[in-house]
Enzyme design. Structure first.
Site, short mmCIF file in Angstrom:
data_model
loop_
_atom_site.label_atom_id
_atom_site.label_comp_id
_atom_site.label_asym_id
_atom_site.label_seq_id
_atom_site.Cartn_x
_atom_site.Cartn_y
_atom_site.Cartn_z
N LYS A 126 12.46 83.40 50.91
CA LYS A 126 12.63 82.65 52.16
C LYS A 126 11.68 83.19 53.22
CE LYS A 126 16.43 81.24 55.28
NZ LYS A 126 17.87 81.43 55.58
N SER A 129 24.20 80.14 55.16
CA SER A 129 22.85 79.64 54.90
C SER A 129 22.35 79.83 53.47
CB SER A 129 21.85 80.29 55.86
OG SER A 129 21.81 79.59 57.07
N SER A 149 20.43 77.15 56.01
CA SER A 149 19.01 77.16 56.33
C SER A 149 18.11 77.56 55.17
CB SER A 149 18.76 78.12 57.49
OG SER A 149 19.02 79.45 57.08
#
Lengths: 470, 476
Positions: free
Chosen positions: B80, B179, B155
Site C-alpha cells: 500500500k 481499511s 482504504s
C-alpha cells in the site's frame, strides 16, 4: 504622586539535557556541528517516522526534579502541543501537559540576609525545535537541535526582585551542571529563561497583568530586562494607564523590552495524549536508584571541604566548579598527607578545573601534593608540574628526577651559590652590613632566580646570613 | 502464453523451492497480469518492474547456490502506498506527496524484502488512508476485480484488488478503522488486522497512531499466517510494538474450531444487508457443525463506537498530518511570500476534500472549548467499550460479525460522507480496542463476495485464523 509597587515574578526555565542521543531517536546531541548532520527521519518529521522515548532523558529529567526536591510522578505521559512554525518539523512538539513527570518542588536561594524558598510548580520533559537562520536569500533550517531533550521548570510567582531571579538561576545552574545533566550555557541556549513579571501596589495580594519576557540570553540580560520592564510597567500605571497581558522581547543593544504579541491572541495548542508513545511508568526502586546516583550538591561539599581542610571560600568554590573536579580532589585528598596543599594547588587555575574531565589520575595528584608538602619542590615548581601532568599524565616523582626539578637543599652548594651572589652584588652586601637588613630578601631572590626557584628559601637565607655576618 | 503460477503464496513458495519455476517467472507472471488488468483496475500507483525482477533474480541465484531461503523468498508482493519504501515514491494517494521518495523502508517492508519478496509496486488508496472505497485517491479510483463497475472498498482498495486479481500473491495494507478488512470483504480476499502492536508501525504514514495497524491481504488464511510470521515482531523503532512471539500461527491454522466458543454479535445481524445476514447465519451453522459452540451476544454500544472512533481518529489525524507543511518536503506552494502563507497554501492545495474534512473535524474536537465534549467523551467511550469487548472475550474465544454491512456498491453512486463512514460500522470495534480481527470470504450476495469477520483476544491471532480457516474450507 507615584505609588510603591512590588514586583511579582515567576520563571519558566528550559534546560537542554546532556544526553548522548536525542529524546526520540538515536541522533547525537551536539552543539555547533555542521547544519543538518545530526538528524534522521524521526527528528525531521518524515512520513511514517515515529518517536521512541530515550530512557536516559527520563532519568535526567527525574534527577533534575530530585535536585529541586520535586515529587516524582510514577505515572506520567507525553502529550502533543500542536502549532505551526517552520522550525518545528512535525508541527507539534512532544511535551507534557496535564501529567508532568515532576511536581511540587522548591529551591532555597540567598536573599537579603537569609535564605528564601522558591516553590517549583512543575518540571516536565519535552523536545527542542530546530534553528532558523534568516539570510538575504531566504531562511535556512538546521534540524540538528530538533528533538534534543529539554526540561521546562516552572516556578510559582515567588520572586520579588531581579537579584532573587539571578540567585535562583545561579543555584539552579550549579545544581544541574554539577550533576552532569546539562552544561546550562545561556549563550548557547542550553539554558533559557522566560520571566513572567507583573506589578502590584505594595501590600496588595492581587496579581497584576503580567508580561512574559523572552530571549534573555544571560543572567545579566535577565536582570536588566526585569529592571527595565518593572520601570516601564510602573510608568504606565503611574500615568493612569492599564497594562495587558503580553509577550515581550528584550533588545540587548538598547536594554529595553518590546511588545511581541498580546496574550489573548495566543494559540490554542490543542494538547492531547501522544498516541505514538505509551505512558511513562516508573517504579519506586528505579527512582530511588537514580536518587542514589546523584552527587552530593556542591554547596554541601564546599562546607565540608572548608571544615575538613581549612580552605578559604575561593578555594572551595574553585574545587566545586564541576563534579569531575570535586570528585578528583576528593579522591586524591584521600591519598595524600597534604590535602590542603592539594586544594591550593588545584585551585590555582580555576579555569582549567572547569573544563570537564580531570586528565590527571588521583594517585599522581596525591604524589604531587606530597612532593609539595614535603618541600621537595617549591610551590612554583608544583604548579608547573601540575600543568605538565595536565598535558600528559605521569608520575610527578619521576618527572622531578628526570627534569631535575627537586629543591636545592645541599648546604655546601647553597653556600657556594650565596658566595657568588654576594660577589655579584657588592653594594647590597655593604648595605646589609650597614644595617639595611631588608636587602636580604633581594639577595634570596637572586638565589632563587639563578636556580629557577629550586633553591630552598630557608637554607638560602641561612647560607647568605652566615656569609654576610663575616 | 506464460505458464500459470500457483494461486496462493504458500503454493507458489512450495513450487519455487521444488524449482518447478523460478522467482523471475513468478514475478513476470504477476507483471503480465498487471499489464492485462491495470488499465481497467488501477490497483497500482507505481509499478516497480525492474526492481521486482532484480529482487527475483537475487532469490533465484541464491537458490541456485544452494542457500537455505526463507519460506516466502521469491513470492511477489504489493505494498500500500502509505508504507515507506526506500527509493520508490510513497504518495499516500495525495498530491501532497506525489513526488515524495522515502529515504527509508518501513520495518514491515524491510522484513519482507529481507525474506526475499520482490516488490511489484505500490497500491492505490484513499488519500492518507481516509476513506472506504478508494475513491478519495488523488490519482483516480480503483475498480473491484469481481465487478469493475463496483468499488473495491478502502482504504486499502488497491491492495485488495491487486490480490483479488492475482496481480500480486499478497499485499500489505493498513487498517485504522477497517481499511484492510472491509476491502478484503468487498473484493473476496482474506484481510487480517493483527493485534495493535503485533506489526511495527515504523514507516507507516498512518493517520491515527493509536488505531493504525499494518494489515495483510492474502488469498488464503494459511498465506495470512505465513506473511504474519514474516512481518510481525518487536521493533525498537516503534514504542507501541509488542514484545511477543509471532511464531506458530501457521502451524495452528489447521487445528479446527472444535472447543472454541464464539459469540454472534446480535446488533450486526440487525445492521447487515439481507444477503450478508443470510451468510452470517450460515457461518454460524458452519462453525457449529465443525464443533464450535456459538452463542448470541448483544453489544448494545456497537453503534456508539463509530462516531467516537471518527472523532478520535480525526483528532489524531489533524495533528499527524500537520507535518505536511511544504517546508521540508512534499508539495510546496511556489509563490508564497510568508511562512504562514507557505503552510496555508501548500496544505490548501496539497490535500483533497476528505482529508481536509477530517483535519477540520479533528482540529475542532481538540480545541479548548470542545475538548471535553468531543475528544474527552470519545476517549471515555473508547475506554468503556474496549473494556466491554475484552470482558466479552473473557467469556468467548471469538466474536463473529460481518466485516462490512453490505457488499461492494456501484462506483459513482452518490453517498454522503456519513453514509460512507457507516461501511466501517462492524470493523471499528476491533480497532477501538486494539484487538485482532480477520475478514474471510464467505458466500456471496447477488454474486458479490461477503466477508465474515472474527475478532479475537489480543495476540491470539491463531484462534482467529483457525476459525477463519474453517469458514474458508466451507466456502471452497
Amino acid at each position: 504622586m507615584s505609588t510603591q509597587y512590588e514586583m511579582v515574578i515567576g520563571l519558566e526555565t528550559h534546560i537542554e539535557l546532556r544526553t548522548e542521543t536525542k529524546a526520540f531517536c538515536s541522533c547525537a546531541v551536539t552543539f555547533g556541528a555542521e547544519p543538518n548532520t545530526h538528524c534522521c527521519p524521526v527528528c525531521t518529521g518524515m512520513p511514517g517516522a515515529i518517536p521512541v522515548l530515550n530512557e536516559r532523558a527520563v532519568e535526567y529529567a527525574i534527577k533534575a526534579g530530585l535536585l529541586l526536591h520535586c515529587r516524582v510522578s510514577l505515572w506520567s505521559r507525553m502529550d502533543r502541543k500542536n502549532y505551526y512554525y517552520p522550525d518545528l518539523p512535525k508541527a507539534y512538539q512532544i511535551s507534557q501537559y496535564d501529567h508532568p513527570i515532576c511536581t511540587d518542588g522548591w529551591l532555597d536561594i540567598p536573599s537579603g540576609e537569609g535564605m528564601k524558598r522558591i516553590r517549583i510548580e512543575r518540571l516536565h520533559l519535552e523536545e527542542d525545535a530546530g534553528k532558523l537562520t534568516h539570510t538575504e536569500h531566504g531562511t535556512l533550517l538546521d534540524c540538528n537541535r530538533c528533538g534534543v531533550p529539554l526540561i521546562e521548570i516552572v516556578t510559582k510567582p515567588d520572586f520579588r526582585s531581579a537579584d532573587e531571579v539571578t540567585a535562583y538561576l545561579q543555584e539552579l545552574r550549579e545544581r544541574i551542571r554539577f550533576a552532569g545533566l546539562s552544561d546550562c550555557k545561556m549563550n548557547e541556549g542550553s539554558l533559557r529563561c522566560d520571566v513572567n513579571l507583573s506589578l502590584r501596589p505594595a501590600g496588595s495580594d492581587r496579581l497584576g497583568e503580567r508580561a512574559e519576557l523572552k530571549n534573555l540570553n544571560s543572567f545579566q540580560f535577565a536582570a536588566r530586562a526585569i529592571a527595565f520592564e518593572a520601570g516601564r510597567q510602573a510608568a504606565v500605571l503611574d500615568a493612569g494607564g492599564t497594562l495587558f497581558a503580553e509577550t515581550r522581547g528584550f533588545d540587548e543593544r538598547t536594554g529595553e523590552t518590546f511588545s511581541m504579541r498580546p496574550k489573548e491572541t495566543q494559540e490554542d495548542y490543542r494538547f492531547f495524549p501522544e498516541p505514538d508513545l505509551p505512558p511513562i511508568v516508573l517504579t519506586e526502586e528505579t527512582v530511588a536508584r537514580w536518587e542514589s546516583e546523584l552527587p552530593e550538591p556542591p554547596a554541601s561539599r564546599r562546607a565540608r571541604y572548608r571544615e575538613a581542610f581549612g580552605l578559604n571560600r575561593e578555594t572551595a568554590e574553585a574545587l566545586t566548579v564541576s563534579r569531575e573536579a570535586a570528585d578528583a580532589f576528593e579522591e586524591a585528598a584521600g591519598l595524600t598527607r597534604y590535602p590542603r596543599q592539594l586544594a591550593t594547588l588545584l585551585a590555582s587555575d580555576p579555569a582549567r578545573l572547569s573544563q570537564g574531565a580531570i586528565p590527571v589520575s588521583a594517585a599522581h595528584l596525591a604524589a604531587l601534593a606530597d612532593l609539595a608538602g614535603e618541600k621537595t619542590i617549591g610551590s612554583g615548581t608544583a604548579r608547573e608540574l601540575l600543568s605538565l601532568l595536565w598535558r600528559e599524565d605521569q608520575d610527578p616523582r619521576e618527572a622531578v628526577v628526570r627534569l631535575g626539578l627537586g629543591k636545592l637543599s645541599d648546604p655546601a652548594a647553597l653556600r657556594a651559590l650565596a658566595r657568588e651572589v654576594i660577589a655579584g652584588n657588592p653594594r647590597m652586601a655593604e648595605e646589609y652590613r650597614a644595617g639595611k637588613t631588608a636587602v636580604l630578601q633581594a639577595l634570596i631572590g637572586q638565589m632563587m632566580r639563578r636556580t629557577q626557584g629550586r633553591a630552598d628559601p630557608g637554607l638560602s637565607r641561612e647560607a647568605l646570613l652566615s656569609l654576610l655576618s663575616i | 502464453m506464460r505458464e500459470p503460477i500457483p494461486d496462493s503464496a504458500l503454493a507458489l513458495s512450495r513450487a519455487l523451492s521444488r524449482r518447478e519455476l523460478s522467482a523471475r517467472e513468478a514475478a513476470l507472471a504477476c507483471l503480465s497480469r498487471m499489464e492485462a488488468r491495470e488499465d481497467e483496475l488501477h490497483a497500482f500507483l507505481t509499478v516497480t518492474r525492474e526492481e521486482a525482477l532484480a529482487a527475483a533474480d537475487r532469490v533465484d541465484s541464491r537458490r541456485a547456490a544452494g542457500e537455505e531461503l526463507p519460506p516466502l523468498a521469491g513470492v511477489p508482493m504489493a505494498v500500500k502506498d502509505n508504507l515507506c519504501t526506500r527509493g520508490v515514491r510513497t504518495t499516500c494517494g495525495s498530491r501532497m506527496l506525489e513526488h515524495f521518495v522515502s529515504p527509508y523502508d518501513a520495518t514491515a517492508v524491510a522484513r519482507l524484502r529481507e525474506a526475499g519478496c520482490p516488490l511489484l509496486g505500490k497500491t492505490n488508496l484513499d488519500e492518507f488512508a481516509m476513506g472506504c472505497d478508494t475513491g478519495a485517491s488523488a490519482f483516480g479510483p480503483t475498480a473491484n476485480p469481481v465487478d469493475p463497475a463496483r468499488v473495491p472498498g478502502g482504504s486499502s482498495g488497491g491492495s485488495a484488488a491487486a490480490v483479488a486479481a492475482r496481480e500480486a500473491l499478497f499485499a500489505l495494507g493498513s487498517d485504522t478503522g477497517g481499511s484492510v478488512r472491509q476491502p478484503a470483504a468487498l473484493c473476496g480476499v482474506v484481510g487480517l488486522r493483527p493485534t495493535y502492536g503485533r506489526i511495527s508501525r515504523y514507516g507507516l504514514t498512518g493517520f491515527a497512531p493509536s488505531f493504525d495497524q499494518i494489515g495483510l491481504l492474502t488469498r488464503t488464511v494459511e498465506d495470512c499466517a505465513a506473511v504474519l510470521e514474516a512481518v510481525a515482531g518487536f521493533d525498537p523503532r516503534d514504542a507501541t510494538s509488542a514484545r511477543v512471539f509471532s511464531e506458530g500461527v501457521l502451524r495452528a491454522v489447521g487445528e479446527g474450531v472444535r472447543g472454541l466458543t464464539i459469540a454472534l454479535v446480535r446488533e450486526s445481524e440487525e445492521e447487515a444487508s439481507p444477503g450478508v445476514r443470510r451468510e452470517l447465519l450460515r457461518a454460524v451453522r458452519c462453525l457449529e457443525s465443525r464443533g464450535a459452540r456459538v452463542d448470541e451476544l448483544s453489544l448494545p454500544f456497537l453503534r456508539d463506537m463509530l462516531p467516537a472512533y471518527h472523532i478520535l481518529a480525526a483528532a489524531e489525524a489533524s495533528s499527524n498530518l500537520a507535518r505536511f507543511d511544504g517546508v521540508r518536503y512534499g508539495f510546496r506552494a511556489p509563490e508564497a511570500v510568508s511562512w504562514q502563507e507557505l503552510i496555508r497554501e501548500s496544505r490548501s492545495r496539497g490535500f483533497g476534500p476528505e482529508v481536509k474534512r477530517r483535519i477540520l473535524l479533528g482540529t475542532l474536537a481538540l480545541t479548548k472549548e470542545r475538548y471535553d465534549a468531543c475528544y474527552g467523551r470519545a476517549s471515555r467511550i473508547r475506554a468503556a467499550t474496549g473494556a466491554a469487548l475484552r470482558e466479552a472475550l473473557a467469556r468467548f474465544d471469538l466474536l463473529l460479525l460481518p466485516a462490512s454491512p453490505e457488499t461492494a456498491w456501484r462506483r459513482g453512486e452518490k453517498r454522503s460522507p456519513v453514509a460512507l463512514y457507516r461501511s466501517d460500522l462492524f470493523a471499528v470495534p476491533a480497532s477501538m480496542a486494539g484487538l485482532p480481527a480477520v475478514s474471510v470470504p464467505f458466500g456471496a450476495e447477488q454474486g458479490l463476495p461477503v466477508g465474515m469477520q472474527l475478532v479475537g483476544r489480543a495476540f491470539e491471532e491463531a484462534a482467529l485464523l483457525r476459525a477463519a480457516r474453517a469458514l474458508e474450507e466451507e466456502n471452497a
